[in-house]
Design an enzyme around this catalytic site. Structure first.
Site, PDB file in Angstrom:
ATOM      1  N   HIS A 280      42.083  29.424  50.095  1.00 49.99           N
ATOM      2  CA  HIS A 280      42.019  30.851  50.450  1.00 49.99           C
ATOM      3  C   HIS A 280      40.816  31.169  51.340  1.00 49.99           C
ATOM      4  O   HIS A 280      40.400  32.316  51.424  1.00 49.99           O
ATOM      5  CB  HIS A 280      41.998  31.716  49.180  1.00 49.99           C
ATOM      6  CG  HIS A 280      43.307  31.725  48.447  1.00 49.99           C
ATOM      7  ND1 HIS A 280      43.468  32.239  47.179  1.00 49.99           N
ATOM      8  CD2 HIS A 280      44.540  31.292  48.819  1.00 49.99           C
ATOM      9  CE1 HIS A 280      44.737  32.109  46.800  1.00 49.99           C
ATOM     10  NE2 HIS A 280      45.398  31.529  47.778  1.00 49.99           N
TER      11      HIS A 280
ATOM     12  N   GLY B 181      41.262  27.906  34.966  1.00 48.51           N
ATOM     13  CA  GLY B 181      40.858  29.292  35.219  1.00 48.51           C
ATOM     14  C   GLY B 181      41.650  30.018  36.285  1.00 48.51           C
ATOM     15  O   GLY B 181      41.089  30.776  37.063  1.00 48.51           O
TER      16      GLY B 181
HETATM   17  P1  OAD Z   1      42.857  35.722  38.206  1.00 49.17           P
HETATM   18  O1  OAD Z   1      41.852  36.787  38.052  1.00 49.17           O
HETATM   19  O2  OAD Z   1      44.255  36.117  38.532  1.00 49.17           O
HETATM   20  O3  OAD Z   1      42.909  34.851  36.864  1.00 49.17           O
HETATM   21  C1  OAD Z   1      41.737  34.377  36.262  1.00 49.17           C
HETATM   22  C2  OAD Z   1      42.130  33.440  35.144  1.00 49.17           C
HETATM   23  O4  OAD Z   1      40.961  32.864  34.639  1.00 49.17           O
HETATM   24  C3  OAD Z   1      42.854  34.103  33.971  1.00 49.17           C
HETATM   25  O5  OAD Z   1      43.995  33.321  33.627  1.00 49.17           O
HETATM   26  C4  OAD Z   1      41.827  34.086  32.833  1.00 49.17           C
HETATM   27  O6  OAD Z   1      42.418  33.887  31.553  1.00 49.17           O
HETATM   28  C5  OAD Z   1      40.987  32.891  33.225  1.00 49.17           C
HETATM   29  N1  OAD Z   1      39.585  32.978  32.788  1.00 49.17           N
HETATM   30  C6  OAD Z   1      38.748  34.051  32.829  1.00 49.17           C
HETATM   31  N2  OAD Z   1      37.514  33.730  32.402  1.00 49.17           N
HETATM   32  C7  OAD Z   1      37.546  32.415  32.074  1.00 49.17           C
HETATM   33  C8  OAD Z   1      36.588  31.481  31.579  1.00 49.17           C
HETATM   34  N3  OAD Z   1      35.331  31.829  31.337  1.00 49.17           N
HETATM   35  N4  OAD Z   1      37.000  30.211  31.356  1.00 49.17           N
HETATM   36  C9  OAD Z   1      38.283  29.827  31.599  1.00 49.17           C
HETATM   37  N5  OAD Z   1      39.233  30.659  32.080  1.00 49.17           N
HETATM   38  C10 OAD Z   1      38.877  31.929  32.328  1.00 49.17           C
HETATM   39  O7  OAD Z   1      42.284  34.698  39.306  1.00 49.17           O
HETATM   40  P2  OAD Z   1      43.064  33.618  40.175  1.00 49.17           P
HETATM   41  O8  OAD Z   1      44.184  33.012  39.433  1.00 49.17           O
HETATM   42  O9  OAD Z   1      42.034  32.721  40.755  1.00 49.17           O
HETATM   43  O10 OAD Z   1      43.433  35.623  46.275  1.00 49.17           O
HETATM   44  O11 OAD Z   1      43.631  34.531  41.344  1.00 49.17           O
HETATM   45  C11 OAD Z   1      44.366  33.932  42.384  1.00 49.17           C
HETATM   46  C12 OAD Z   1      44.170  34.684  43.668  1.00 49.17           C
HETATM   47  O12 OAD Z   1      44.443  36.075  43.460  1.00 49.17           O
HETATM   48  C13 OAD Z   1      42.738  34.705  44.173  1.00 49.17           C
HETATM   49  O13 OAD Z   1      42.398  33.556  44.908  1.00 49.17           O
HETATM   50  C14 OAD Z   1      42.717  35.916  45.059  1.00 49.17           C
HETATM   51  C15 OAD Z   1      43.472  36.890  44.179  1.00 49.17           C
HETATM   52  O14 OAD Z   1      44.151  37.885  44.836  1.00 49.17           O
HETATM   53  C16 OAD Z   1      43.121  36.285  47.405  1.00 49.17           C
HETATM   54  O15 OAD Z   1      42.243  37.147  47.465  1.00 49.17           O
HETATM   55  C17 OAD Z   1      43.937  35.869  48.575  1.00 49.17           C
END
Ligand code: OAD
Length: 231
Positions: A106, A172
C-alpha cells in the site's frame, strides 16, 4: 528449505502507538476513507488529505518498532529459508526493526509522488498542497500511498512468492481489504499451511489452519521462537 510469507496489517504496529483502521476508535471509525484515501478526495481537497497524512507521517517517525517487528527481523536473520514480509502498513517499522525482505503493497508515508509525471522522492515531514514536483514543477505532490480505487504495488511478485511458500501467516489484519484479504484462502487452496496471529478472529477465519489469539507483541515472539526451535 521451507519459505515463509508473512502478511502484516495495522495490528502489528498498534502497540507502537500507531492507530488501526477498523478496531474501536480506529481511523475509519472517525473518518470516512472516501474523503481521505482516494484520488477523488485528493482532487477535491488536497490540503485536507495532506493534513491527514502529515499527522500519520509525524506519528510514524516518532514511533518505535515493537517486540513483534523485532521478532520478525530475527526470524529473517536466523531462519534458513526465505522470510518475506508483505505489509499493508505504510509505516517503516519492519525496516527499522531490521527486516530487509519487505514489500509495502500500500506504499509508504515516507515517499512522495507527483500525481502529474509520476516521479517519486523522499517525502518531507510536512507536505502541502503548494509543494511543486522537483521534476516537472506541477503542484501535484501527493503521498506515495495506494488509495482506494488504485492498484496495490508488487502484486505479481507477491503472488509468485505466496505460490512458492510453505507457510503463509497473517498478523494483525482484519482481512477486509482486497486483494490482501484473499491471500490466505488462495494459499490454502494451493495446499499451503496458513496461520493467523491476531487479537481476535479475523474475517475469513475459515481460511486458516491455525489461529494464535493474543496481542502481536506477546504472540509473535512466541511463534518465532517455536519456528526457530524446529528450523
Ligand atoms: P484493520 O484496522 O482493518 O485491522 C486491524 C486488525 O489488527 C484487527 O483484526 C485487530 O483485531 C488486529 N489487532 C489490533 N491490535 C492488535 C494487536 N495489538 N495485536 C494483534 N492484532 C491486533 O487494519 P488492516 O487489516 O491493516 O489501506 O487494514 C487494511 C487496509 O485498510 C489498510 O492497509 C488501509 C486500510 O484502509 C489503505 O489505506 C489503502
Amino acid at each position: 528449505m521451507d519459505h515463509i510469507v508473512i502478511l502484516t496489517g495495522a495490528g502489528i504496529s498498534a502497540e507502537s502507538g500507531l492507530g488501526t483502521f477498523r478496531d474501536n476508535g480506529g481511523m475509519w471509525t472517525k473518518f470516512n476513507p472516501a474523503e481521505l484515501a482516494s484520488p477523488r478526495a485528493f482532487a477535491k481537497d488536497p490540503a485536507r488529505v495532506h493534513e491527514f497524512y502529515n499527522l500519520r507521517r509525524t506519528a510514524c517517525v516518532e514511533a518505535e518498532p515493537n517486540a513483534a517487528h523485532l521478532a520478525l527481523a530475527k526470524l529473517e536473520r536466523d531462519y534458513p529459508g526465505r522470510v518475506l514480509i508483505v505489509t499493508q502498513n505504510v509505516d517503516d517499522l519492519h525496516q527499522r526493526a531490521g527486516s530487509a525482505d519487505v514489500l509495502q503493497m500500500h506504499g509508504t508515508l515516507l515517499r512522495a509522488k507527483c500525481a502529474g509525471c509520476g516521479i517519486k522522492w523522499k517525502a518531507a515531514l510536512i507536505m502541502t498542497a503548494d509543494d511543486t514536483c522537483p521534476s516537472c514543477g506541477a503542484k501535484a505532490c501527493r503521498p506515495d500511498i495506494v488509495w482506494f480505487g488504485e492498484s496495490p504495488y508488487h502484486m505479481a511478485e507477491i503472488r509468485v512468492a505466496i505460490a512458492a511458500c510453505d507457510l503463509f501467516v497473517v498478523i494483525g489484519s482484519s482481512g477486509t481489504v482486497y486483494p490482501a484479504a484473499g491471500f490466505a484462502s488462495t494459499a490454502r487452496e494451493c495446499g499451503i499451511r496458513t496461520l493467523s496471529i491476531n487479537l481476535d478472529y479475523p474475517a475469513g477465519a475459515s481460511s486458516f489452519d491455525e489461529m494464535m489469539t493474543g496481542s502481536a507483541t506477546r504472540m509473535v515472539p512466541r511463534w518465532v521462537e517455536q519456528v526457530l526451535g524446529v528450523a
